[in-house]
Design an enzyme around this catalytic site. Structure first.
Site, short mmCIF file in Angstrom:
data_model
loop_
_atom_site.label_atom_id
_atom_site.label_comp_id
_atom_site.label_asym_id
_atom_site.label_seq_id
_atom_site.Cartn_x
_atom_site.Cartn_y
_atom_site.Cartn_z
N GLU A 210 0.87 -1.19 0.08
CA GLU A 210 0.02 -0.13 -0.10
C GLU A 210 0.75 1.30 -0.11
O GLU A 210 0.51 2.19 -0.70
CB GLU A 210 -1.02 0.10 1.18
N GLU B 186 -3.62 -9.72 3.23
CA GLU B 186 -4.50 -9.38 4.21
C GLU B 186 -5.66 -10.34 4.47
O GLU B 186 -6.08 -10.80 5.38
CB GLU B 186 -5.18 -7.90 4.01
#
Length: 977
Positions: free
Chosen positions: A831, A851
């Site tokens: 990210e 995730e």
């Protein structure tokens, strides 16, 4: 914060400033104007080459070569003719002019003759001119030069709307223009005509000449845009006056500054007014209000950030920058406080009837940096006021200087007594009386103990009614206005920088790397050393601030020949909120006028010796044109601030706040752990109070118990543990800022501290004008493993204060950011890479969002950005499976810009960043915005929105510079304006 509107008059002036450019592009900036007009949906504005130059006057038809130029000006024809009728103004508008051979010519009368020194293609020549005609808006001049050269100038002025059209025809003849240089001379003269009309436009509009100015005392010629401080005024209301709001005090001081300059009407001519925000009364736009009261209509009103004593010097630096860069000719800097009157009214229960501006009023610009002054740890122990923070710092300064408690108290009382002596000679001091060191040091009924070791007479006095006004001008404007050169004080250089923002996180409480940096930068630009500076004013809110500043600049604090103040400090001179620094500058002015070979230096600081502005002054002209510098500060690793801790530690420093009734309230102590973290504790038990009041525990080893008690382990003086390595490293490589995640033991995972430090590194990058592009990378062969799950499990979530998750992803920088990915960039690491504008990755690296494998979602922008940058199915595969993809595959899909061999990624990323930094900063910034925002624009309004963003770029100084550099086949010199 900056608000900009498109001013087409200013736009034309900016674009016509690209001079000495070969060919049509250089002589016709109208091409750029037409682009702007097209973007704005307007008809192209008329420029010099776009106007019809009309028929050649009949008397010029016999010349071998003829050239012409035309321009519209805002002045009416009769005014233009009046200016042309004074032949002495030829020196101001004809660019060929270098001087007069005999007397300066007078009125333009037929038959009048004069000899002018001129330069044609840089070749000196004397030209004898004769006036052939001067009537009906026409001026004809015939000239004879060397080697049979014959020249003729024919000016014609006609009405054009509310202004005038001016055409300038030239004829050339004679042997010099018939030889091999003839065509070059003709081309050169064509450019000179256009430039001459540009100068004439300035002249008739009242703008100062762009010709260099002779400084008569030194015999040196200085650039027209050299900033000079021509007037300084101060005002003190010794008695409360409810009718005098801070703006009224500032206006009174400004009128004194105008009188000091010796030329009435200067204030009304201001095109920029800069105001230090008042703490005693808040204005929406104080500069605008002051402008109204002095009859000025400035194009620019400016405020410094709402809190911080760095504001006054910062605004002087900005005013000087506007002038040096041609953005202003007359700038006023003001500041005032009515704290004494406000306090008096509050005691009586009254409310001042002072101006409140209409909703929506705001300054054109706000300069400076501000943020919350305290972190949670500092606030939890009561370090929310300067008096307590500076007192804590003072004992750290004492430790550094190797003094005992009483020895140091006597030393700082002596320093403050010397400051009071200066205030006693200062007619604008709030408390102009000499005070002995003994009285300052000794607590008494009227000199209570405030916070150990400070008594009241060691603290800033904020309840004052004081104002300042400073008038700065360009040398050309000052000369044109008739300001005597004996009044001129030159602003040689200015600089601004900040230290580690939160005091509790600084590596060393007793030093300031930022003051060292701004001092080195400004003195270096001025070409002097600190030993050359004779007059000094260091910001003097508390003794620790002065000592830290003196150490950083290499100044002794006890030199009787060079005291560290010309004002008296904020105790005796007075502490007018944010505005003390402008009083210091005002007091330097008469000293430097009387001592023209000397240099002066003034510092201003904000919050807790956090942000720093500095200026260098002299009545001797500068060798280099002023610059407002923002040097990179090499900060040592920051410490981690702990609000709770149990274990061994060393006492670093301490203070004891006292109540107004003379009772010690608590001990605030700073401890350093063996790992180098800082622990702040506040203890109000009598045992701890008694220990610190009876002895000096600095350097003692103590044990902090689980219930928060301090137990002395031994009373030997121990060395202070060094700060631990920082999890975020910052390095400046020219215009590229390299930010490195430095937690190799955790695969550069982001915990709470790392997120906050990354955010601050990005903030510093954003606020540094010299930093163009940032590169984000990681140590240990890994980019980042994302959120530190172990830390998160302890409640240490990786959030910044305002940039969101991971200290970056919610609000990436407006400037370009390059991610340099070695190894893996997984989860939050991916990210972070996606938050960058460009990605350079190692050939064997991989990026992914795992995730889902941990029951999480990549909610720091990862899922959104993957969907924007990858084909839908590829993005879905990464999001749904949680499996990473190799950088090679992502390079094929366009997510990775450059693949590099493992181990070379950073070098390749810096090279890419340097390619970006080589371009115009405004162009890069707006290009980035358009790429980011355009997908969200509807088709109907897309081009309108694009035009709004692009027009200021095309009207910028950099746009003209880019055209000029292209035509001259040289590298452009970008200014970001």
């Amino acid at each position: 914060m900056t608000r900009r509107t498109i001013d087409t008059t200013r736009l034309r002036a900016q674009l016509s400033g690209a001079r000495q450019v070969a060919g049509t592009v250089a002589r016709n900036p109208a091409m750029l104007r037409d682009v702007v007009a097209g973007l704005l949906g307007r008809e192209p504005a008329a420029g010099p080459a776009a106007l019809d130059v009309g028929e050649t006057p009949e008397w010029l038809t016999g010349f071998t070569h003829r050239v012409a130029a035309a321009r519209t000006v805002a002045a009416p024809p009769e005014h233009v003719v009046d200016v042309l009728g004074d032949l002495s103004t030829v020196a101001d508008w004809l660019t060929l002019h270098t001087g007069w051979r005999d007397e300066t010519p007078g009125a333009a009368e037929v038959g009048a003759s004069f000899v002018q020194h001129a330069a044609i293609m840089a070749i000196p020549a004397d030209i004898r001119w004769t006036v052939e005609r001067f009537d009906d808006g026409a001026l004809d001049l015939r000239g004879k030069g060397p080697m049979g050269l014959v020249l003729a100038l024919a000016l014609r002025v006609t009405a054009f709307g509310v202004g005038s059209r001016v055409t300038l025809h030239a004829g050339l003849d004679g042997q010099p223009v018939k030889g091999p240089l003839g065509s070059s001379i003709v081309r050169s003269l064509g450019g000179e005509l256009d430039d001459s009309l540009g100068r004439l436009e300035q002249l008739v509009s009242g703008a100062p000449s762009s010709r260099p100015v002779l400084h008569r005392a030194t015999g040196r010629t200085i650039p027209a845009s050299t900033p000079v401080l021509v007037g300084a005024g101060q005002h003190v209301n010794s008695r409360p006056d409810p009718t005098a709001d801070p703006a009224a005090l500032a206006v009174t001081a400004l009128r004194r500054a105008e009188a000091d300059a010796g030329v009435p009407g200067l204030l009304a001519s201001a095109d920029a007014i800069l105001a230090v925000p008042s703490a005693s009364w808040t204005y929406a736009d104080a500069a605008a209000l002051v402008g109204e009261r002095v009859g000025a209509t400035p194009a620019r009103t400016v405020a410094s950030s709402p809190y911080g004593g760095d504001g006054a010097q910062l605004l002087v630096n900005e005013a000087a920058r506007y002038i040096a860069e041609g953005e202003a000719h007359v700038a006023l800097v003001v500041g005032a406080e009515a704290g004494a009157t406000q306090s008096s009214l509050q005691r009586s229960g009254a409310t001042p009837d002072w101006p409140v501006q209409a909703p929506g009023v705001a300054p054109t610009d706000v300069v400076g940096v501000d943020a919350s002054p305290n972190n949670e740890v500092e606030a939890s122990v009561g370090l929310s006021a300067p008096i307590y923070v500076y007192a804590l710092i003072e004992n750290a300064v004492r430790r550094k200087r190797g003094r005992g408690v009483e020895e140091h108290r006597a030393a700082i009382a002596g320093l403050w007594s010397r400051f009071s002596s200066v205030a006693a000679r200062n007619p604008y001091a709030w408390q102009p009386e000499e005070t002995s060191a003994e009285r300052i040091a000794e607590p008494s009924a009227d000199n209570r103990m405030v916070s150990e070791p400070y008594t009241k007479l060691m603290c800033a006095n904020l309840t004052v009614d004081m104002g300042t006004g400073l008038v700065l001008m360009s040398a050309a404007a000052a000369e044109a206005a008739g300001v005597p050169q004996e009044k001129w004080v030159f602003v040689h250089a200015g600089a601004w920088a900040s230290d580690e923002w939160f005091v509790s996180e600084r590596a060393d409480l007793a030093t300031s790397p930022a003051i060292t940096a701004v001092g080195d930068a400004a003195l270096g630009h001025a070409g002097v050393t600190i030993d050359d500076v004779r007059h000094v004013d260091l910001y003097a809110c508390f003794p620790s601030a002065v000592q830290i500043g003196a150490d950083a600049l290499g100044l002794p604090d006890d030199d009787p020949e060079r005291p560290l103040t010309v004002t008296g400090g904020l105790t005796f001179g007075g502490g007018p909120g944010n505005n003390y620094g402008s009083h210091a500058v005002a007091n330097l002015v008469p000293l430097l006028r009387a001592d023209p070979d000397a240099f002066g230096l003034s510092t201003s600081l904000g919050w807790y010796a956090t942000k720093h502005a500095l200026g260098v002054y002299s009545a001797t002209p500068p060798r280099r044109l002023f610059e407002h510098l923002h040097p990179h500060v090499e900060l040592p690793p920051a410490r981690r601030a702990l609000g709770s801790y149990a274990g061994p530690a060393v006492v670093e420093t301490w203070t004891i706040p006292w109540s107004r009734e003379g009772v010690p309230e608590a001990v605030v102590v700073s401890l350093l752990t063996p790992e180098g973290d800082r622990v702040l504790l506040r203890r109000d038990d009598q045992r701890t109070l008694g220990l610190f009041m009876a002895d000096d525990p600095i350097g003692w080893q103590v044990e902090v118990t689980v219930d928060g008690r301090l137990e002395v382990v031994d009373q030997d003086v121990h060395e202070m543990p060094a700060a631990p390595p920082s999890p975020v490293l910052v390095e400046q490589r020219g215009e590229v800022t390299v930010i490195t995640l430095n937690r190799p033991e955790a695969r550069n995972a982001i915990d709470g501290r790392t997120a906050r430090l990354l955010e601050r590194a990005i903030d510093r990058f954003e606020s540094d004008p010299a930093a163009r592009v940032a590169v984000l990378t990681g140590t240990g062969g890994t980019f980042s493993a994302g959120m530190d799950l172990k830390a998160a499990n302890r409640g240490e979530l990786p959030y910044g204060d305002h940039r969101g998750p991971l200290g970056l992803t919610e609000r990436p920088p407006a400037k370009p950011l390059v991610a340099a990915v070695e190894g893996s960039a997984l989860a939050g690491g991916c990210e972070l890479a996606l938050a960058a504008d460009l990605v350079v990755a190692a050939e064997d690296s991989e990026l992914g969002l795992p995730e889902p494998k941990r029951g999480l979602v990549a909610a720091a922008g990862g899922v959104m950005r993957l969907g924007e940058r990858l084909p839908r199915n590829v993005a879905m595969e990464m999001v749904l499976t949680g499996d990473p993809l190799p950088a090679r595959r992502l390079h094929e899909l366009g997510l990775v810009n450059v693949l590099a061999p493992a181990g070379s990624v950073l070098d390749v990323a810096i090279e890419l960043a340097e390619r970006v930094a080589a371009n115009a900063p405004m162009s890069v910034a707006v290009g980035k915005r358009i790429v980011q925002e355009a997908p969200r624009w509807d088709v109907e309004h897309a081009f309108v929105r694009q035009s709004e963003l692009a027009a200021p770029v095309i009207s910028s100084q950099d746009a003209a510079e880019g055209v000029a550099a292209f035509a001259e086949k040289r590298a452009p010199r970008w200014t970001g304006r």
